[in-house]
Design an enzyme around this catalytic site. Structure first.
Site, short mmCIF file in Angstrom:
data_model
loop_
_atom_site.label_atom_id
_atom_site.label_comp_id
_atom_site.label_asym_id
_atom_site.label_seq_id
_atom_site.Cartn_x
_atom_site.Cartn_y
_atom_site.Cartn_z
CG ASP A 127 5.27 2.70 4.41
OD1 ASP A 127 5.64 1.73 5.07
OD2 ASP A 127 4.37 2.64 3.54
CG ASP A 169 17.04 -1.59 -8.05
OD1 ASP A 169 18.06 -1.57 -8.76
OD2 ASP A 169 16.41 -2.63 -7.79
CG HIS A 203 4.93 -1.62 3.94
ND1 HIS A 203 4.41 -0.38 3.72
CD2 HIS A 203 4.03 -2.50 3.46
CE1 HIS A 203 3.22 -0.50 3.13
NE2 HIS A 203 2.97 -1.77 2.97
CG ASN A 244 20.11 3.32 -14.01
OD1 ASN A 244 20.93 2.99 -13.16
ND2 ASN A 244 19.73 4.58 -14.18
CG ASN A 299 -4.41 -5.52 1.52
OD1 ASN A 299 -4.77 -4.63 0.78
ND2 ASN A 299 -3.15 -5.88 1.63
CE1 TYR A 354 -9.90 10.74 8.26
CE2 TYR A 354 -7.66 10.48 7.46
CZ TYR A 354 -8.58 10.38 8.47
OH TYR A 354 -8.19 9.94 9.71
CB VAL A 409 -7.99 10.80 0.32
CG1 VAL A 409 -6.98 9.68 0.11
CG2 VAL A 409 -7.56 11.68 1.47
CB SER A 457 0.46 -1.17 0.35
OG SER A 457 0.02 -0.93 1.64
#
Length: 435
Positions: A62, A71, A94, A111, A185, A197, A200, A249
């Protein structure tokens, strides 16, 4: 969310369309966690009693990942930069958003503050690439990921087919990695890569109303769908440190996290068998009358990913290659063809004696078969006479009992709150932005 061609459409929809969670410094951590509707949708707290993704590395190909994000701190491994100088730090936010959905663990005492990803125990390998560039850096990044221990590779972008990228994906699958990609999208039927592909896991988006998200693309051999609308993700742009994103995504990131959960709980499974679990445990979407179309459906594949079931239920492992394995190249068949040619040349050398002896051999063979057939008929006739008063086998008659399809206790039962109903039942109502 689409990123290819300089964050074309999918990425821009995700980044420029991010909604403000709030600039108020008084925004509480509980508010952030509560706004993660997908965690409630997945019954994440119940999943984490069995698996958190610990010991599994997920490569995020990415824009890079902010390793200093509170985080994600401690969960981001050294990665590699394929952008000639940008580094593995996230410049476009992103990549950090995707890493957050996968493996954010929160921060502060226990946490309890901030957001959590679906697999908070997983590690993230950031691979910064120039998505959409002419040379394509995704191929080398994918190869690097699998060669350096990534068991899951998240590809939250889409675009045209690129030969080197396709070869890299095939290499990763052959090496035993689960490769997950977003369908895109652009509403309607659009064949996008790398989602299309072979082998995948192609992921579309599920809306908060429990139906396929209105902007989710389909046509790239959709395998599964996952929450893709108004998800909370890390975002430095806002004072709260968080924003809303949406798109396929996000959905791909959630499926990558689900794969990490399965791999922790079932470390001996192959990548194909992990995918088999994700598919077997998915919930098909139904129409208004409750009818499910033939699977895989072109819009939602096999259905909504259900990680709790994928982790805890008792499913047969299935073939090592898994249900999405691409056809194997026929190296064996090529060898067979060669041996066949060799055999034909050998037979040519002996054609003379075969021509001379062939007819007698065939004749004696036919006589022998006739005699054997007569003997079999006689034996069967005698056996039937001897067994006239015996009880016939109920399993062979068709009128006897049938084997139960599943023995009691074979499956782990989902706890209360696990998503077990039809996915088109609405999830919790939307949260309002912080003021």
């Amino acid at each position: 969310m689409r990123l290819r061609r300089a964050l074309h459409l999918v990425g821009t929809g995700a980044l420029t369309g991010a909604l403000l969670l709030g600039s108020a410094p008084t925004a509480s951590a509980d508010d952030i966690r509560e706004r993660q509707w997908a965690l409630n949708f997945f019954a994440a707290e119940d999943i984490w009693e069995h698996a958190t993704g610990k010991g599994v590395t997920v490569a995020v190909v990415d824009t890079g990942v902010d390793a200093d994000n509170p985080d994600l701190k401690g969960s981001v491994l050294p990665g590699k930069d394929y952008t000639r100088g940008k580094g593995t730090r996230d410049k476009g936010r992103h990549g950090t958003a995707m890493a957050g959905l996968i493996a954010a663990h929160g921060h502060g005492p226990g946490n309890e503050s901030g957001m959590k990803g679906l697999a908070p125990g997983a590690k993230i390998m950031p691979l910064t690439t120039e998505i959409g560039s002419a040379g394509s850096s995704q191929g080398p990044a994918i190869r690097y990921a699998v060669d350096h221990g990534a068991k899951v590779i998240n590809l939250s972008y889409d675009g045209p087919a690129i030969p080197d990228e396709e070869k890299a994906v095939a290499y990763a699958i052959a090496k035993g990695a689960v490769v997950v990609a977003a369908t895109g999208n652009t509403p309607g039927k659009h064949k996008q890569y790398p989602a299309a592909y072979p082998g995948v896991v192609s992921v579309g988006a599920l809306g908060r109303d429990g139906t396929v998200w209105e902007r989710s693309s389909w046509g790239s051999k959709t395998t599964l769908v996952a929450p893709g609308e108004k998800n909370v993700t890390p975002d430095k742009k806002y004072e709260s440190g968080y924003g809303y994103t949406e798109g396929t995504s996000d959905s791909a990131a959630y499926v990558s996290a689900a794969a990490a959960l399965v791999l922790e709980k079932h470390p001996n499974l192959t990548a194909g068998q992990v995918i088999n679990r994700l598919i077997k445990s998915a919930k098909p979407l139904t129409d208004a009358k409750g009818n499910a179309p033939k699977l895989p459906d072109e819009k939602f594949g096999y259905g909504v990913v259900r990680p709790f079931r994928a982790v805890t239920y008792d499913y047969p492992s299935g073939p090592k290659a898994g249900p999405l394995a691409p056809p194997e190249k026929s190296s064996d068949s090529a060898a067979g063809a060669g041996s066949s040619d060799s055999g034909s040349s050998s037979s040519d050398g002996s054609s003379g004696w075969m021509f001379a002896l062939g007819p007698p051999i065939v004749l004696f063979g036919l006589i022998f078969l006739v005699l054997v057939g007569i003997a079999v008929v006689v034996v069967v006739f005698v056996k039937r006479r001897d067994s006239r008063d015996r009880v016939s086998d109920p399993w062979g008659s068709g009128g006897g009992p049938t084997v139960p399809s599943q023995y009691p206790g074979q499956q782990y039962q989902a706890p209360t709150g696990q998503f077990g109903g039809p996915p088109n039942s609405p999830p919790p109502p939307p949260n309002q932005p912080l003021s």
